[in-house]
Design a protein around this motif. Structure first.
Motif, PDB file in Angstrom:
ATOM      1  N   GLU A 230      15.681 -49.641 -22.530  1.00 42.55           N
ATOM      2  CA  GLU A 230      16.002 -48.641 -22.031  1.00 42.55           C
ATOM      3  C   GLU A 230      16.882 -48.565 -20.322  1.00 42.55           C
ATOM      4  O   GLU A 230      18.467 -47.788 -20.461  1.00 42.55           O
ATOM      5  CB  GLU A 230      14.812 -47.125 -21.968  1.00 42.55           C
ATOM      6  CG  GLU A 230      15.293 -45.762 -21.793  1.00 42.55           C
ATOM      7  CD  GLU A 230      14.180 -45.629 -21.450  1.00 42.55           C
ATOM      8  OE1 GLU A 230      13.258 -44.502 -22.493  1.00 42.55           O
ATOM      9  OE2 GLU A 230      13.284 -45.410 -20.796  1.00 42.55           O
ATOM     10  N   PHE A 231      16.503 -49.079 -19.360  1.00 44.65           N
ATOM     11  CA  PHE A 231      17.419 -48.554 -18.345  1.00 44.65           C
ATOM     12  C   PHE A 231      18.199 -49.683 -17.814  1.00 44.65           C
ATOM     13  O   PHE A 231      19.483 -48.788 -17.393  1.00 44.65           O
ATOM     14  CB  PHE A 231      15.982 -49.334 -17.262  1.00 44.65           C
ATOM     15  CG  PHE A 231      16.525 -48.613 -16.028  1.00 44.65           C
ATOM     16  CD1 PHE A 231      15.888 -47.770 -14.639  1.00 44.65           C
ATOM     17  CD2 PHE A 231      17.366 -50.350 -15.097  1.00 44.65           C
ATOM     18  CE1 PHE A 231      16.429 -48.023 -13.933  1.00 44.65           C
ATOM     19  CE2 PHE A 231      17.919 -49.911 -13.668  1.00 44.65           C
ATOM     20  CZ  PHE A 231      16.945 -48.546 -13.022  1.00 44.65           C
ATOM     21  N   ALA A 232      18.186 -50.729 -18.902  1.00 46.94           N
ATOM     22  CA  ALA A 232      19.608 -51.626 -18.712  1.00 46.94           C
ATOM     23  C   ALA A 232      20.596 -50.482 -19.235  1.00 46.94           C
ATOM     24  O   ALA A 232      21.927 -51.121 -19.432  1.00 46.94           O
ATOM     25  CB  ALA A 232      19.706 -53.192 -19.391  1.00 46.94           C
ATOM     26  N   CYS A 233      20.734 -50.240 -20.441  1.00 45.22           N
ATOM     27  CA  CYS A 233      21.584 -49.047 -21.303  1.00 45.22           C
ATOM     28  C   CYS A 233      22.173 -48.131 -20.405  1.00 45.22           C
ATOM     29  O   CYS A 233      23.042 -48.141 -20.152  1.00 45.22           O
ATOM     30  CB  CYS A 233      20.967 -49.047 -21.996  1.00 45.22           C
ATOM     31  SG  CYS A 233      21.151 -50.154 -23.999  1.00 45.22           S
ATOM     32  N   ASN A 234      21.142 -47.457 -19.965  1.00 40.36           N
ATOM     33  CA  ASN A 234      20.821 -46.259 -18.704  1.00 40.36           C
ATOM     34  C   ASN A 234      21.892 -47.123 -18.039  1.00 40.36           C
ATOM     35  O   ASN A 234      22.896 -46.375 -17.142  1.00 40.36           O
ATOM     36  CB  ASN A 234      20.367 -45.975 -18.546  1.00 40.36           C
ATOM     37  CG  ASN A 234      19.389 -44.934 -19.245  1.00 40.36           C
ATOM     38  OD1 ASN A 234      20.002 -43.639 -19.471  1.00 40.36           O
ATOM     39  ND2 ASN A 234      19.109 -44.784 -20.798  1.00 40.36           N
ATOM     40  N   ILE A 235      21.585 -47.470 -17.231  1.00 45.11           N
ATOM     41  CA  ILE A 235      22.854 -48.141 -16.294  1.00 45.11           C
ATOM     42  C   ILE A 235      24.378 -48.623 -16.644  1.00 45.11           C
ATOM     43  O   ILE A 235      24.872 -48.140 -15.776  1.00 45.11           O
ATOM     44  CB  ILE A 235      22.354 -49.243 -15.321  1.00 45.11           C
ATOM     45  CG1 ILE A 235      20.965 -49.271 -14.934  1.00 45.11           C
ATOM     46  CG2 ILE A 235      23.278 -50.651 -14.417  1.00 45.11           C
ATOM     47  CD1 ILE A 235      21.161 -49.398 -13.021  1.00 45.11           C
ATOM     48  N   TYR A 236      24.753 -49.151 -17.842  1.00 45.79           N
ATOM     49  CA  TYR A 236      26.024 -49.683 -18.358  1.00 45.79           C
ATOM     50  C   TYR A 236      26.497 -48.330 -18.580  1.00 45.79           C
ATOM     51  O   TYR A 236      27.237 -47.842 -18.518  1.00 45.79           O
ATOM     52  CB  TYR A 236      25.714 -50.323 -19.683  1.00 45.79           C
ATOM     53  CG  TYR A 236      27.151 -50.390 -20.655  1.00 45.79           C
ATOM     54  CD1 TYR A 236      27.430 -51.517 -19.517  1.00 45.79           C
ATOM     55  CD2 TYR A 236      26.990 -49.832 -21.430  1.00 45.79           C
ATOM     56  CE1 TYR A 236      28.935 -51.781 -20.207  1.00 45.79           C
ATOM     57  CE2 TYR A 236      28.003 -50.434 -22.345  1.00 45.79           C
ATOM     58  CZ  TYR A 236      29.030 -51.627 -21.585  1.00 45.79           C
ATOM     59  OH  TYR A 236      30.080 -51.398 -22.374  1.00 45.79           O
ATOM     60  N   ALA A 237      25.764 -47.012 -19.108  1.00 45.40           N
ATOM     61  CA  ALA A 237      26.105 -45.960 -19.170  1.00 45.40           C
ATOM     62  C   ALA A 237      26.306 -45.124 -18.236  1.00 45.40           C
ATOM     63  O   ALA A 237      27.775 -44.358 -18.523  1.00 45.40           O
ATOM     64  CB  ALA A 237      24.978 -45.113 -20.791  1.00 45.40           C
ATOM     65  N   ALA A 238      25.955 -45.028 -17.574  1.00 46.44           N
ATOM     66  CA  ALA A 238      26.370 -44.225 -16.017  1.00 46.44           C
ATOM     67  C   ALA A 238      27.692 -45.575 -15.740  1.00 46.44           C
ATOM     68  O   ALA A 238      29.206 -44.532 -15.091  1.00 46.44           O
ATOM     69  CB  ALA A 238      25.168 -44.602 -15.196  1.00 46.44           C
ATOM     70  N   THR A 239      27.529 -46.572 -15.390  1.00 51.80           N
ATOM     71  CA  THR A 239      28.874 -47.399 -14.768  1.00 51.80           C
ATOM     72  C   THR A 239      29.990 -47.159 -15.900  1.00 51.80           C
ATOM     73  O   THR A 239      30.548 -46.671 -15.129  1.00 51.80           O
ATOM     74  CB  THR A 239      28.784 -48.995 -14.435  1.00 51.80           C
ATOM     75  OG1 THR A 239      28.247 -48.657 -15.851  1.00 51.80           O
ATOM     76  CG2 THR A 239      28.075 -49.476 -13.860  1.00 51.80           C
ATOM     77  N   ARG A 240      29.810 -47.101 -16.539  1.00 50.61           N
ATOM     78  CA  ARG A 240      31.030 -46.380 -17.777  1.00 50.61           C
ATOM     79  C   ARG A 240      31.170 -44.875 -17.419  1.00 50.61           C
ATOM     80  O   ARG A 240      32.476 -44.530 -17.210  1.00 50.61           O
ATOM     81  CB  ARG A 240      30.807 -46.257 -19.647  1.00 50.61           C
ATOM     82  CG  ARG A 240      30.984 -47.958 -19.540  1.00 50.61           C
ATOM     83  CD  ARG A 240      30.752 -48.077 -21.186  1.00 50.61           C
ATOM     84  NE  ARG A 240      30.732 -46.444 -22.189  1.00 50.61           N
ATOM     85  CZ  ARG A 240      30.537 -46.308 -23.848  1.00 50.61           C
ATOM     86  NH1 ARG A 240      29.079 -47.680 -23.789  1.00 50.61           N
ATOM     87  NH2 ARG A 240      30.348 -45.230 -23.742  1.00 50.61           N
ATOM     88  N   ARG A 241      30.108 -43.891 -17.445  1.00 49.50           N
ATOM     89  CA  ARG A 241      30.456 -42.019 -16.851  1.00 49.50           C
ATOM     90  C   ARG A 241      31.262 -42.431 -15.034  1.00 49.50           C
ATOM     91  O   ARG A 241      32.049 -41.659 -15.528  1.00 49.50           O
ATOM     92  CB  ARG A 241      28.870 -41.365 -16.964  1.00 49.50           C
ATOM     93  CG  ARG A 241      29.507 -40.536 -16.663  1.00 49.50           C
ATOM     94  CD  ARG A 241      28.324 -39.698 -16.742  1.00 49.50           C
ATOM     95  NE  ARG A 241      26.402 -40.245 -16.579  1.00 49.50           N
ATOM     96  CZ  ARG A 241      25.736 -40.440 -17.637  1.00 49.50           C
ATOM     97  NH1 ARG A 241      25.880 -40.491 -18.372  1.00 49.50           N
ATOM     98  NH2 ARG A 241      25.579 -41.203 -15.935  1.00 49.50           N
ATOM     99  N   TYR A 242      30.801 -43.452 -14.750  1.00 42.86           N
ATOM    100  CA  TYR A 242      31.379 -43.228 -13.255  1.00 42.86           C
ATOM    101  C   TYR A 242      32.645 -44.037 -13.194  1.00 42.86           C
ATOM    102  O   TYR A 242      32.553 -43.656 -11.874  1.00 42.86           O
ATOM    103  CB  TYR A 242      30.500 -43.115 -12.191  1.00 42.86           C
ATOM    104  CG  TYR A 242      29.016 -42.125 -12.441  1.00 42.86           C
ATOM    105  CD1 TYR A 242      29.279 -41.217 -12.299  1.00 42.86           C
ATOM    106  CD2 TYR A 242      27.919 -42.918 -11.929  1.00 42.86           C
ATOM    107  CE1 TYR A 242      28.091 -40.481 -12.504  1.00 42.86           C
ATOM    108  CE2 TYR A 242      26.412 -42.000 -12.250  1.00 42.86           C
ATOM    109  CZ  TYR A 242      27.358 -40.866 -12.599  1.00 42.86           C
ATOM    110  OH  TYR A 242      25.353 -39.976 -12.958  1.00 42.86           O
ATOM    111  N   SER A 243      32.927 -44.710 -14.011  1.00 43.36           N
ATOM    112  CA  SER A 243      33.850 -45.969 -13.941  1.00 43.36           C
ATOM    113  C   SER A 243      35.585 -45.351 -13.517  1.00 43.36           C
ATOM    114  O   SER A 243      36.400 -45.831 -13.007  1.00 43.36           O
ATOM    115  CB  SER A 243      34.378 -46.426 -15.074  1.00 43.36           C
ATOM    116  OG  SER A 243      35.124 -45.229 -16.893  1.00 43.36           O
ATOM    117  N   ALA A 244      35.693 -43.864 -13.332  1.00 36.78           N
ATOM    118  CA  ALA A 244      36.703 -43.230 -13.030  1.00 36.78           C
ATOM    119  C   ALA A 244      37.152 -44.210 -11.142  1.00 36.78           C
ATOM    120  O   ALA A 244      37.767 -43.593 -10.393  1.00 36.78           O
ATOM    121  CB  ALA A 244      36.920 -41.955 -12.969  1.00 36.78           C
TER     122      ALA A 244
END
Length: 172
Positions: free
Chosen positions: A132-146
């Protein structure tokens, strides 16, 4: 009066936020305010319901079985959205990179995602919590990738860029 003469005043007179500002006589104002309040309570409850629906929608990350997603982070079911901040994600990944660099040759050629999963397995006794934490880290990096730093983190998680580029960029 002025209300009948100006189409602009008519438009703004009917707006709920400006209506109490117009007082032609106390009786008319009170009747309009009461009518507006009765009508707006339904609108308010609709808006509250919509806000609640949005909060519930954002409460989970949908399953991600995309081929671009690292194998370790793929999941079929929805998982809880931890709504990690930029700061929390950046601190976690910077700390992970520093630990990986300190350990040295043991994990030198290991992708960052694998190192992250190893570290999270030690930190979280439950495998589901670690995922869960790892997927949230990945999702956040995608969300902030700009943002350049997060784009770099995303490329590291996807194993498309060497870690030395991130370390060198942080030193500058």
């Amino acid at each position: 009066g002025h209300l009948e003469q100006s189409p602009t005043l008519k438009v703004y007179f009917d707006h709920p936020l400006t209506q109490p500002l117009w007082i032609d006589n106390a009786g008319t104002w009170m009747r309009r305010l009461q009518t507006q309040t009765r009508g707006s309570s339904k609108a308010r409850s609709d808006a509250e319901a919509e806000a609640e629906e949005q909060r519930n929608k954002d409460a989970y990350l949908i399953g991600d079985m995309s081929e671009q997603t690292p194998m370790q982070l793929r999941h079929e079911h929805a998982i809880r959205n931890l709504k990690l901040t930029r700061r929390k994600v950046a601190e976690f990944l910077d700390d992970l990179l520093q630990k990986k660099n300190r350990i040295g040759s043991q994990y030198q050629n290991t992708p960052l995602v694998e190192c992250m999963m190893i570290q999270l397995a030690e930190a979280y006794p439950e495998e589901e919590e670690a995922l869960e934490f790892a997927c949230n880290i990945y999702a956040a990096t995608r969300r902030y990738s700009a943002e350049p730093d997060f784009f770099g983190y995303l490329m590291l998680l996807l194993d498309k860029m060497p870690e030395s580029l991130i370390r060198d960029n942080k030193r500058v």
